[in-house]
Scaffold this motif. Structure first.
Motif, short mmCIF file in Angstrom:
data_model
loop_
_atom_site.label_atom_id
_atom_site.label_comp_id
_atom_site.label_asym_id
_atom_site.label_seq_id
_atom_site.Cartn_x
_atom_site.Cartn_y
_atom_site.Cartn_z
N MET A 1 62.15 71.76 86.24
CA MET A 1 62.65 72.98 85.60
C MET A 1 61.91 74.19 86.17
SD MET A 1 62.62 74.14 81.57
CE MET A 1 63.62 72.76 81.04
N SER A 2 62.66 75.17 86.66
CA SER A 2 62.04 76.38 87.21
C SER A 2 61.87 77.42 86.11
CB SER A 2 62.89 76.95 88.35
OG SER A 2 64.02 77.61 87.82
N LYS A 3 61.18 78.50 86.47
CA LYS A 3 60.94 79.57 85.49
C LYS A 3 62.22 80.34 85.17
CE LYS A 3 59.58 83.21 88.75
NZ LYS A 3 58.54 84.22 89.07
N TYR A 4 63.29 80.10 85.95
CA TYR A 4 64.54 80.81 85.73
C TYR A 4 65.52 80.01 84.86
CZ TYR A 4 62.73 83.32 89.78
OH TYR A 4 61.93 84.03 90.64
N THR A 5 65.18 78.76 84.54
CA THR A 5 66.12 77.91 83.81
C THR A 5 66.45 78.46 82.43
OG1 THR A 5 65.31 75.96 84.98
CG2 THR A 5 66.54 75.58 82.95
N ASP A 6 65.42 78.78 81.65
CA ASP A 6 65.66 79.28 80.29
C ASP A 6 66.39 80.63 80.29
OD1 ASP A 6 64.57 77.04 79.15
OD2 ASP A 6 62.55 77.90 78.97
N PRO A 7 65.94 81.61 81.10
CA PRO A 7 66.71 82.87 81.15
C PRO A 7 68.15 82.66 81.59
CG PRO A 7 64.56 83.16 82.18
CD PRO A 7 64.72 81.70 81.92
N ALA A 8 68.38 81.74 82.53
CA ALA A 8 69.74 81.46 82.99
C ALA A 8 70.60 80.89 81.87
CB ALA A 8 69.70 80.50 84.18
N LYS A 9 70.00 79.98 81.06
CA LYS A 9 70.73 79.41 79.92
C LYS A 9 71.10 80.50 78.92
CE LYS A 9 68.74 74.74 79.93
NZ LYS A 9 67.86 73.78 79.20
N GLU A 10 70.15 81.39 78.64
CA GLU A 10 70.41 82.47 77.70
C GLU A 10 71.51 83.40 78.22
OE1 GLU A 10 66.95 84.42 75.74
OE2 GLU A 10 65.78 83.17 77.11
N LEU A 11 71.43 83.74 79.51
CA LEU A 11 72.43 84.64 80.08
C LEU A 11 73.82 84.01 80.04
CD1 LEU A 11 73.18 87.26 81.50
CD2 LEU A 11 72.52 86.22 83.67
N LEU A 12 73.90 82.74 80.37
CA LEU A 12 75.19 82.04 80.34
C LEU A 12 75.79 82.06 78.94
CD1 LEU A 12 77.34 80.34 81.75
CD2 LEU A 12 75.95 78.31 81.24
N GLU A 13 74.95 81.82 77.95
CA GLU A 13 75.42 81.82 76.56
C GLU A 13 75.90 83.20 76.14
OE1 GLU A 13 73.60 81.23 72.03
OE2 GLU A 13 72.39 80.65 73.79
N HIS A 14 75.09 84.23 76.43
CA HIS A 14 75.41 85.57 75.96
C HIS A 14 76.52 86.24 76.78
CE1 HIS A 14 72.14 84.95 73.36
NE2 HIS A 14 71.15 85.34 74.16
N ILE A 15 76.79 85.70 77.97
CA ILE A 15 77.85 86.27 78.80
C ILE A 15 79.23 85.79 78.34
CG2 ILE A 15 78.24 84.58 80.66
CD1 ILE A 15 77.35 88.19 81.35
N GLY A 16 79.21 84.79 77.47
CA GLY A 16 80.48 84.25 76.96
C GLY A 16 80.79 82.87 77.48
N GLY A 17 79.81 82.24 78.13
CA GLY A 17 79.99 80.88 78.63
C GLY A 17 80.71 80.81 79.96
N LYS A 18 80.77 79.60 80.50
CA LYS A 18 81.37 79.39 81.82
C LYS A 18 82.83 79.84 81.86
CE LYS A 18 82.73 75.66 84.96
NZ LYS A 18 82.70 74.19 85.23
N ASP A 19 83.57 79.60 80.79
CA ASP A 19 85.00 79.92 80.78
C ASP A 19 85.28 81.41 80.84
OD1 ASP A 19 85.56 77.24 80.66
OD2 ASP A 19 85.76 77.20 78.47
#
Length: 474
Positions: free
Chosen positions: A1-19
């Motif tokens: 796990m890199s230092k960007y994993t958690d921020p990336a997860k948060e951004l994906l969630e708050h951006i509205g998800g993959k869809d």
């Protein structure tokens, strides 16, 4: 796990998800999203992510400022999200779904001129250097120029014009190439079209006003004036658009077996003829009218008012993307007047934004986390890249953005009031002084000082008064 994993997860969630992601790419400092439903993006939650330095929407793209780490973050994000990597061009095409007609027009204009900016910057610096060594009497008690004393520098002066002429006199070649590339036409045909507008066979555009006899092509029943369009912007744009329109349409109706022969022939020859008989004269007239209106506005008794409005409003124009229209106006002014008095105000606006951030660095000097954003933003702003400063700091707090706008307004009034002219578009920050015509460098330096001092002082004042509270009011 890199230092960007958690921020990336948060951004994906708050951006509205993959869809919700239609496309995603990145530039030097920002993630660029094209969202299927922009309203699903939780902006405040995204801003709360530790790695994120700000967000904004421009040209149909939701952009998240990450900083210099964006390339590494992007790689982790697309793996986590399970989305395909997208090129900048593909993202721009996808972004049109979120743009109105005006935004689309500005995006098209930006796409045409952006590839030309490196050449224009180099050309401006070359012209400025040639002016210093060739026009200013610096030697022998102010009686001689450097090239009058030194044969070496005389040779340099002459040699550098080879590049300056290529950049500015043959600008239509770059414009028609850029349009062909953008519109999906043959780039070599775009280049050929541009050359037909500036061919040595034609009467140089700069000699038309003093010419007693204009050469013509005589077809017996009609004559066409052999006039070149050196440095002309609008004739080249109109000709390039016509070529791209004809070629792309012809490809759809001409059989593939003869397309290689028929399409270039039927696209190029009519375009060149129409360019020299209709589009060229019309474009020249329109371009001259635009440059005359802008120049008259800036040099009239009310020039200070025009400068004040432009200096104050330029930063908000950047947010909307409408600032791209100034490139065409700058280039038209250069072709008509040998310089532009519009671009110096743009450089001053960039400096003012950086100065407001500089004040915020001082105000928040004990906040180590904030300095990680503000210091790089200030440096990049002074070097001509304003987005990290504007969106990461100034718009976040509100009052520094207003202070920068007011400082830019004051600096613009001084610049226009003293007739400061630039050779061309240049680097839009402190190095911008290198593109200023030598005789105006002193006044531009004063304008720069104003763009540094006033936003800094106003930001400090606003931070200690009610303006700060108003800016934060929801």
């Amino acid at each position: 796990m890199s230092k960007y994993t958690d921020p990336a997860k948060e951004l994906l969630e708050h951006i509205g998800g993959k869809d919700n992601i239609a496309a995603v790419t990145h530039c030097a400092t920002r993630m660029r999203f094209v969202l299927n439903d922009p309203s699903k993006a939780a902006i405040e939650k995204i801003k709360s992510i530790k790695l994120v330095k700000g967000t904004f929407t421009q040209a149909g793209q939701f952009q998240v400022i990450i900083g210099n780490e964006v390339a590494l973050f992007y790689n982790d994000f697309i793996k986590l999200a399970g989305v395909d990597s997208t090129t900048k061009d593909e993202a721009k095409v996808a972004a049109k779904q979120n743009m109105n007609w005006l935004q689309r027009m500005m995006a098209h204009l930006a796409d045409i001129f952006t590839p030309l900016i490196p050449a224009l910057v180099v050309g401006g610096l070359i012209l400025g250097f040639r002016n210093v060594i060739g026009d200013i009497k610096l030697l022998d008690n102010g009686t001689k120029t450097i090239i009058e004393v030194s044969q070496f520098w005389a040779g340099v002066h002459s040699f550098l014009w080879l590049i300056g002429e290529a950049v500015f006199h043959f600008l239509p070649v770059g414009i028609t190439w850029s349009i062909a590339k953008k519109m999906g036409a043959s780039q070599i045909l775009g280049i050929v079209l541009g050359i037909t507008l500036v061919s040595p066979q034609l009467l140089n555009a700069y000699a038309v006003a003093d010419a007693k006899d204009i050469p013509v092509w005589d077809f017996g029943f009609a004559q066409v004036e052999m006039i070149g369009y050196q440095a002309q912007v609008i004739p080249a744009i109109l000709a390039g658009l016509l070529l791209a329109f004809l070629e792309t349409r012809l490809r759809k109706i001409v059989p593939n077996s003869i397309s290689m022969i028929v399409v270039p022939f039927l696209a190029l020859i009519p375009t060149v003829l129409i360019a020299h008989t209709i589009l060229g004269p019309i474009g020249w007239t329109i371009g001259s009218a635009i440059s005359n209106v802008v120049y008259t506005s800036l040099t009239s008794a009310f020039g200070w008012l025009f400068a004040a409005i432009f200096g104050f409003a330029y930063a908000p124009l950047v947010i909307t993307g409408l600032h791209h229209m100034t490139n065409a106006i700058d280039l038209q002014l250069m072709s008509e007047l040998g310089g532009t008095n519009l671009w110096p105000m743009i450089a001053l606006s960039n400096i003012a934004q950086g100065s407001a951030v500089l004040a915020m660095i001082y105000i928040n000097r004990k906040n180590e986390e904030e300095k990680q954003v503000s210091i790089p933003a200030c440096i990049s702003c002074y070097l001509g890249v304003t987005e990290p400063a504007m969106f990461g700091i100034n718009l976040k707090y509100g009052f520094p953005f207003l202070a920068a706008m007011l400082g830019s307004m004051c600096a613009a009034v001084i610049s226009v009031g003293t007739d400061v002219m630039a050779n061309s578009i240049g680097v839009g920050g402190l190095p911008g002084i290198l593109s200023i015509q030598p005789q105006h460098m002193a006044m531009f330096a004063i304008s720069m000082a104003v763009a540094i001092v006033i936003p800094f002082i106003l930001t400090m004042i606003f931070a200690k008064t009610g303006i700060k509270k108003i800016a934060f009011k929801k």
